[in-house]
Each structure stands twice: as structure tokens, then as C-alpha cells.
Design an enzyme around this catalytic site. Sequence first.
Site, short mmCIF file in Angstrom:
data_model
loop_
_atom_site.label_atom_id
_atom_site.label_comp_id
_atom_site.label_asym_id
_atom_site.label_seq_id
_atom_site.Cartn_x
_atom_site.Cartn_y
_atom_site.Cartn_z
N HIS A 1 -3.83 -4.35 7.77
CA HIS A 1 -3.95 -3.15 8.60
C HIS A 1 -3.05 -3.25 9.81
CE1 HIS A 1 -5.37 0.58 10.28
NE2 HIS A 1 -5.91 0.82 9.09
N GLY A 2 -2.07 -2.36 9.83
CA GLY A 2 -1.18 -2.25 10.99
C GLY A 2 -0.11 -3.32 11.08
N ARG B 1 -9.23 8.39 -0.90
CA ARG B 1 -10.22 8.80 0.11
C ARG B 1 -11.04 9.96 -0.41
NH1 ARG B 1 -8.88 6.63 5.64
NH2 ARG B 1 -10.70 7.80 6.27
N ASP C 1 -0.12 4.51 -0.04
CA ASP C 1 -0.82 5.74 0.37
C ASP C 1 0.11 6.74 1.06
OD1 ASP C 1 -3.13 4.50 -0.44
OD2 ASP C 1 -3.94 4.20 1.56
N HIS C 2 0.99 6.21 1.93
CA HIS C 2 1.73 7.15 2.78
C HIS C 2 2.95 7.75 2.11
CE1 HIS C 2 -1.27 6.76 5.72
NE2 HIS C 2 -1.16 5.45 5.70
N THR D 1 -7.19 6.75 10.34
CA THR D 1 -7.05 5.67 9.36
C THR D 1 -8.33 4.84 9.43
OG1 THR D 1 -5.70 3.78 8.68
CG2 THR D 1 -5.81 4.21 11.05
N THR D 2 -8.42 3.80 8.60
CA THR D 2 -9.65 3.00 8.56
C THR D 2 -9.72 2.16 9.83
OG1 THR D 2 -9.29 2.95 6.20
CG2 THR D 2 -10.99 1.50 7.06
N GLU E 1 -8.69 0.76 -3.25
CA GLU E 1 -9.53 0.84 -2.04
C GLU E 1 -10.41 2.06 -2.13
OE1 GLU E 1 -7.47 0.96 1.64
OE2 GLU E 1 -6.46 -0.93 1.27
N ARG F 1 -6.86 12.94 1.14
CA ARG F 1 -5.79 13.34 2.07
C ARG F 1 -4.43 12.78 1.68
NH1 ARG F 1 -7.67 10.23 7.48
NH2 ARG F 1 -9.58 11.30 6.95
N HIS F 2 -4.42 11.66 0.94
CA HIS F 2 -3.11 11.16 0.46
C HIS F 2 -3.16 10.93 -1.05
CE1 HIS F 2 -5.13 7.44 1.59
NE2 HIS F 2 -4.85 7.56 2.87
N ASN G 1 0.86 -1.19 0.00
CA ASN G 1 0.00 0.00 0.00
C ASN G 1 0.90 1.24 0.00
OD1 ASN G 1 -1.42 2.27 1.10
ND2 ASN G 1 -3.07 0.90 1.70
N HIS H 1 -5.59 3.77 -1.71
CA HIS H 1 -6.91 4.16 -1.21
C HIS H 1 -7.18 5.61 -1.61
CE1 HIS H 1 -9.65 4.49 2.64
NE2 HIS H 1 -10.29 4.86 1.54
N ARG I 1 3.98 18.85 1.83
CA ARG I 1 4.52 20.08 1.25
C ARG I 1 3.74 20.53 0.00
NH1 ARG I 1 9.85 21.65 2.67
NH2 ARG I 1 9.86 21.47 4.93
N GLU J 1 -11.36 -9.03 3.09
CA GLU J 1 -10.09 -8.71 3.73
C GLU J 1 -10.38 -8.51 5.21
OE1 GLU J 1 -7.36 -6.13 1.77
OE2 GLU J 1 -6.52 -5.41 3.66
N GLY K 1 1.09 -1.33 4.35
CA GLY K 1 1.54 -0.03 3.87
C GLY K 1 2.35 0.77 4.86
N HIS K 2 1.67 1.29 5.88
CA HIS K 2 2.26 2.32 6.74
C HIS K 2 3.62 1.90 7.30
CE1 HIS K 2 2.62 4.81 10.44
NE2 HIS K 2 2.21 5.74 9.60
#
Length: 256
Positions: free
Chosen positions: A199-200, A50, A14-15, A105-106, A75, A54-55, A12, A48, A23, A156, A221-222
Site C-alpha cells: 500500500h502506497g 470493490r 486496479d488503476h 482507497t483502503t 482482493e 469503481r475500478h 496491482n 481488487h 470514459r 499482508e 499498484g498505484h
Amino acid sequence: MSDTGKLRLGVNIDHVATVRNARGGAYPDPVRAAKLAEEAGADGITAHLREDRRHISDADIDGLMAALKLPLNFEMAATDEMQKIALRHKPHAVCIVPEKREERTTEGGLEVAREENRLAHFIAPLREAGCRVSIFIAADRRQIEAAHRIGAEVIELHTGAYCDAHAEGHFKERDRELECLRDMSAFAHSLGLEVHAGHGLTYDTVKPIAAFPEVMELNIGHFLIGESIFRGLGPAIGEMRRLMDEARSDALRTAG
Ligand code: PXP
């Protein structure tokens, strides 16, 4: 993502966009990260889009669809706007997630059981367009049965509560969550659903989940984007891949 029987890793990205958006410029570029992930052994890319952007941005999705050889797992929330975007791009997979603007986050899984009718109608055109539809849910029998009834091919399972309990040192609770994820993976598989999880997840938490024989794909991802600051993205992904493979082959050896 092809059905090889091997546990797949969806990265993932996203981040990467989160850092870029801090920036408001053009770098780091999530499409470049996705290509690096491809080279590093990812089996798919997850992004994802959103509602509040936001990302990941609409332009990122355009870029990913144009540049990627790997399948994209798109997503999205179950909204008309997102359905239109998905039907325009027809990504390999669409993962329906709950979305609240105020959450970081979700945080939970989708309430499928309460919205069965609406969701059944919502996913039908996505399936007709050839997208594999996945539903992001808690490890809860009612939600799994509802996901099955609405015609999803994939679920998932949300691993967030398991990972949080581990991080906070609540090991009894972590083990309860893990047990529940294990039972519900087997239950979903018995209904004919393909099981993914995510997730996580981190290097510390991935192996017990990767060992579940019914789990076909992990989306991470994160942690990987954070770890890439220290190791580089390719090596960070390589280590996750190694741990997943190790867990899977240890589990197979024990079972066999
Ligand atoms: N799977 C789903 C459905 C998600 O919504 C997310 C977070 O966007 C992930 C996996 C990846 O979670 P994390 O970034 O915590 O690894």
C-alpha cells in the site's frame, strides 16, 4: 505464487481500470496490463473487486482468470457476494481487506480481533476451496494474533502510514512506522504466518520494506501505473524489481 525464497512482486492493476472507467469504454484493458506485467517479471497479479465496482469489474476478473499464467491475488471485502465470486473462480490467493464506500482507497487494515468468529467462518470455505487466504492488517500484535487464530496462512501488512509519513516529510514518524513494520513482520513470521506487505509503496519507500527478511511478497499498484505513463509499464516494473532485489541482497550481505 511459488515459495522460492525470492521476494515476490505482485502488480496491482486496479488503476488501469480506473483510467478506463473515466470514459466508460474498453481501454486501457487491465488484462492486457496484467500480461505485460507478466512479461516484465511480475510474480503475481493483484486485483481488487470493490463492492461499488469503481475500478475492476466482474468481467475483468473473468478475463484475468482466463488469460493469466501468473497466480491471481483476488482482493475482496468479507461479504457474501465476494465469497461467492471467489468460490466460483478459486483464485490462487484471496486477500481480505476492509472496505468503505466513502474512502478513496483502503485506508486501514482489517479489524480481525473484533470480528474473529465471523471471519473464521468466512475464510474456512475459501481455504477448503484451495485459496491461500491473506488478511490485510495494520502492523499490530493483536491483529496478527487474531489473524493467526482464525486460520489465515498469510498476513499482508499495511504500509500506508509509513509511506504517507515519508511523503509528508515526517521522518521521525516514518522511522517509527518502519520499526513497527519490522518488529511485526518478525512476530508474524514467528507464529508461522507468511508475511506480505503493500500500500502506497514507491521507488523511494520500497527498499527498507524489501530488506525485511520475513517479507515474502510486496503488492504494488498505484505508483507503478502512474510511473508507466512516463516509462512504460514494463520498465516501471523492471525498476521496482531491481530496487527490491538490491535491497534484499544488501540486507543479506549485511546479515551474513
Ligand atoms: N495491498 C492491498 C491489500 C491493497 O488493498 C492495495 C491497494 O489496492 C495494495 C496492496 C496496493 O496499494 P497501492 O496501489 O497503493 O500500491
